[in-house]
Design an enzyme around this catalytic site. Structure first.
Site, PDB file in Angstrom:
ATOM      1  N   HIS A   1      21.094 -73.691 -41.076  1.00 52.81           N
ATOM      2  CA  HIS A   1      21.037 -73.061 -39.760  1.00 52.81           C
ATOM      3  C   HIS A   1      20.862 -71.567 -39.985  1.00 52.81           C
ATOM      4  O   HIS A   1      21.181 -71.057 -41.057  1.00 52.81           O
ATOM      5  CB  HIS A   1      22.352 -73.353 -39.019  1.00 52.81           C
ATOM      6  N   TYR A   2      20.381 -70.851 -38.981  1.00 55.26           N
ATOM      7  CA  TYR A   2      20.200 -69.408 -39.158  1.00 55.26           C
ATOM      8  C   TYR A   2      21.520 -68.648 -39.207  1.00 55.26           C
ATOM      9  O   TYR A   2      21.570 -67.501 -39.650  1.00 55.26           O
ATOM     10  CB  TYR A   2      19.292 -68.821 -38.071  1.00 55.26           C
ATOM     11  N   ARG A   3      22.602 -69.275 -38.783  1.00 52.74           N
ATOM     12  CA  ARG A   3      23.904 -68.603 -38.812  1.00 52.74           C
ATOM     13  C   ARG A   3      24.520 -68.658 -40.208  1.00 52.74           C
ATOM     14  O   ARG A   3      24.189 -69.521 -41.016  1.00 52.74           O
ATOM     15  CB  ARG A   3      24.863 -69.251 -37.816  1.00 52.74           C
TER      16      ARG A   3
END
Length: 194
Positions: free
Chosen positions: A131-133
């Site tokens: 995920h981008y997080r």
């Protein structure tokens, strides 16, 4: 192992060892991953891979890295390795795909933004698997150091500076901080569900 992909709260923990910190010039020399559940229980350890580099690359590292990687045994493992960046990336993605779907987990670890930068350049398929997080334990450590020094000082890493030992340290460190997080740690008395 499709049944293993059911949990969306699983976390992918990663650590890299590099020849240095310059994301434009330095290179990944070791990678390790661990998958945990949301409560930080280890579900599986991925491959711990030293990545082949010529001796000249290792000798060009700064003194701290040369000394550290010799002391840990990583230097010799890199020299002896036949594993390329592409092979390490493929093996790691294959492992992760057995446990969690692509895009479901933030990238978890310590100073993980630096690892993400190296992955973006040298293992972009693996970087996109996350995920981008980020779940960066270093953020909590920096806040604790400023706001609750006794909490920050209550945890000591093994500091082996090998990828797998560092991943284990990151998980253990978050477990340490979790015990001081009250409702954020799953305190059902406060009306928060796990």
């Amino acid at each position: 192992m499709a049944e293993n992909l059911a949990g969306n709260d699983r976390l992918i923990w990663i650590d890299l060892e590099m020849t240095g910190l310059d994301t434009d010039r330095d290179s990944i020399i070791e990678i390790a991953t661990i998958v945990t559940d949301a409560q930080l229980n280890v579900l599986a350890e991925g491959p711990e891979l030293a990545i082949a580099h010529p001796l000249e690359t290792l000798e060009a590292m700064d003194e701290w890295n040369r000394n550290q990687h010799r002391r840990s045994g990583l230097w010799q493992r890199v020299i002896d390795s036949q594993v390329t960046h592409a092979q390490a990336e493929a093996q790691t993605v294959a492992f992760l795909s057995e446990w969690i779907r692509a895009g479901a987990s933030p990238m978890c670890g310590n100073s993980i933004c630096q690892d993400r930068r190296f992955l973006h350049r040298q293992m972009s398929r693996l970087e996109r698997y996350f995920h981008y997080r980020n779940l960066d334990v270093s953020t909590i450590k920096e806040l604790a150091r400023r706001w609750a020094p006794t909490v920050a000082n209550g945890f000591a890493k093994s500091s082996a500076h090998t990828a797998l030992s560092d991943v284990r340290d990151s998980i253990d460190e978050l477990r340490h901080y979790r015990q001081f997080m009250g409702a954020l740690g799953g305190d059902t008395a406060a009306g928060v569900e796990n």
